[in-house]
Scaffold this motif. Structure first.
Motif, mmCIF file in Angstrom:
data_model
loop_
_atom_site.group_PDB
_atom_site.id
_atom_site.type_symbol
_atom_site.label_atom_id
_atom_site.label_comp_id
_atom_site.label_asym_id
_atom_site.label_seq_id
_atom_site.Cartn_x
_atom_site.Cartn_y
_atom_site.Cartn_z
ATOM 1 N N ALA A 206 5.364 45.083 38.357
ATOM 2 C CA ALA A 206 4.704 44.967 39.412
ATOM 3 C C ALA A 206 4.507 45.783 40.856
ATOM 4 O O ALA A 206 5.370 46.392 40.910
ATOM 5 C CB ALA A 206 4.774 43.385 40.015
ATOM 6 N N SER A 207 3.014 45.393 41.427
ATOM 7 C CA SER A 207 3.301 46.739 42.677
ATOM 8 C C SER A 207 3.994 45.933 43.929
ATOM 9 O O SER A 207 4.466 46.143 45.118
ATOM 10 C CB SER A 207 1.560 46.250 43.376
ATOM 11 O OG SER A 207 1.174 46.813 41.719
ATOM 12 N N PRO B 242 -3.562 46.772 40.047
ATOM 13 C CA PRO B 242 -2.312 46.690 40.592
ATOM 14 C C PRO B 242 -2.105 45.033 40.561
ATOM 15 O O PRO B 242 -2.809 44.493 40.209
ATOM 16 C CB PRO B 242 -2.737 46.510 42.123
ATOM 17 C CG PRO B 242 -4.082 47.626 41.889
ATOM 18 C CD PRO B 242 -4.492 47.355 41.108
ATOM 19 N N LEU B 243 -0.772 44.900 40.481
ATOM 20 C CA LEU B 243 -0.258 43.326 39.803
ATOM 21 C C LEU B 243 0.249 42.923 40.870
ATOM 22 O O LEU B 243 1.337 44.021 40.953
ATOM 23 C CB LEU B 243 0.287 43.211 38.434
ATOM 24 C CG LEU B 243 1.585 42.390 37.590
ATOM 25 C CD1 LEU B 243 0.124 41.133 37.551
ATOM 26 C CD2 LEU B 243 2.351 42.511 36.824
ATOM 27 N N ILE B 244 -0.424 42.060 41.133
ATOM 28 C CA ILE B 244 0.826 41.378 42.361
ATOM 29 C C ILE B 244 0.889 39.961 41.191
ATOM 30 O O ILE B 244 1.011 39.161 40.676
ATOM 31 C CB ILE B 244 0.516 40.735 43.541
ATOM 32 C CG1 ILE B 244 -0.933 41.553 44.086
ATOM 33 C CG2 ILE B 244 0.797 39.757 44.325
ATOM 34 C CD1 ILE B 244 0.339 42.965 44.330
ATOM 35 N N PRO C 151 -10.974 43.763 36.770
ATOM 36 C CA PRO C 151 -10.563 43.739 38.253
ATOM 37 C C PRO C 151 -9.784 44.588 39.204
ATOM 38 O O PRO C 151 -9.093 45.519 38.774
ATOM 39 C CB PRO C 151 -9.419 42.693 37.539
ATOM 40 C CG PRO C 151 -8.884 43.332 36.470
ATOM 41 C CD PRO C 151 -9.840 43.463 36.077
ATOM 42 N N ASP C 152 -9.771 44.664 40.602
ATOM 43 C CA ASP C 152 -8.802 45.481 41.347
ATOM 44 C C ASP C 152 -7.618 44.880 41.153
ATOM 45 O O ASP C 152 -6.947 45.832 41.702
ATOM 46 C CB ASP C 152 -10.271 45.166 43.009
ATOM 47 C CG ASP C 152 -11.938 45.967 42.534
ATOM 48 O OD1 ASP C 152 -12.228 46.481 42.031
ATOM 49 O OD2 ASP C 152 -12.466 45.000 43.246
ATOM 50 N N VAL C 153 -7.439 43.901 41.274
ATOM 51 C CA VAL C 153 -5.823 43.772 41.676
ATOM 52 C C VAL C 153 -5.935 42.082 40.450
ATOM 53 O O VAL C 153 -6.461 41.455 40.614
ATOM 54 C CB VAL C 153 -5.486 42.802 42.683
ATOM 55 C CG1 VAL C 153 -6.077 42.411 43.798
ATOM 56 C CG2 VAL C 153 -4.280 42.424 43.181
ATOM 57 N N ILE C 154 -4.791 41.662 40.300
ATOM 58 C CA ILE C 154 -4.308 41.128 39.053
ATOM 59 C C ILE C 154 -2.892 40.505 40.341
ATOM 60 O O ILE C 154 -2.385 40.746 40.529
ATOM 61 C CB ILE C 154 -3.970 41.268 37.465
ATOM 62 C CG1 ILE C 154 -4.966 42.006 37.501
ATOM 63 C CG2 ILE C 154 -3.584 40.065 37.133
ATOM 64 C CD1 ILE C 154 -4.959 42.343 35.710
#
Length: 185
Positions: free
Chosen positions: A77-78, A42-44, A10-13
């Motif tokens: 987390a980002s 990146p983790l949101i 994934p590009d972001v999670i």
């Protein structure tokens, strides 16, 4: 398994937390607190439902979870998304997240649907059989952490000064307040 196999990159999670039974937090702790191919993704995290303050064993488990797992997940987390300024304070103070990494995005409200011009007060009172001048509406999830017991207690105290007060409770959830208890209070 999919992450480890390399089939998913994934590009972001994005994860909502804390979830029931800590499953997502545990998974993301595993991926983001150890060096893996995903540790640079990146983790949101959308953080809501800060449960410390429960009684007894549940509180001990929640505190342990927050100190051991959530602090690590939120710290890595980002971006952390919260619903209120109070949750921003909690995320920064309790979990040590930098204020610049926390974004407040309140729950959305459909301002056309909830436009009071579409629902004249007198029409609503008539439709739902509501009388009296002092009406309090609780509209939300029926859950113990929402403080409905405090609301009931407050309304029972207010009734001494405002005898025509009416409390309306509407929502869904697994919390059983008890209809008889509500009517008594």
């Amino acid at each position: 398994v999919l992450f480890r196999s390399g089939r998913v990159s994934p590009d972001v999670i994005h994860v909502h937390t804390p979830p029931r039974f800590f499953a997502e937090s545990t998974v993301f702790h595993h991926f983001f607190c150890r060096r893996t191919a995903l540790s640079d993704t990146p983790l949101i995290v959308t953080y809501h439902l800060h449960n410390e303050g429960l009684l007894g064993f549940k509180n001990a488990i929640m505190r342990l979870h927050n100190r051991c797992i959530m602090k690590s997940v939120l710290g890595r987390a980002s971006q952390v998304v919260v619903l209120t300024d109070k949750y921003r304070e909690i995320v920064c103070d309790v979990f040590g997240v930098k204020p610049g990494n926390v974004c407040v995005i309140p729950n959305a409200v459909d301002d056309e649907f909830f436009n009071s011009e579409n629902y004249p007060v007198d029409d609503c009172r008539e439709k739902f059989g509501i009388s009296g001048e002092n009406v309090i509406l609780y509209l939300g999830r029926l859950a113990s952490y929402k403080g409905l017991d405090y609301l009931l207690e407050s309304v029972s105290m207010l009734k001494k000064k405002l005898p025509d007060i009416l409390l309306l409770i509407a929502g869904e959830g697994g919390y059983e307040i008890g209809r008889a208890s509500c009517r008594e209070r």
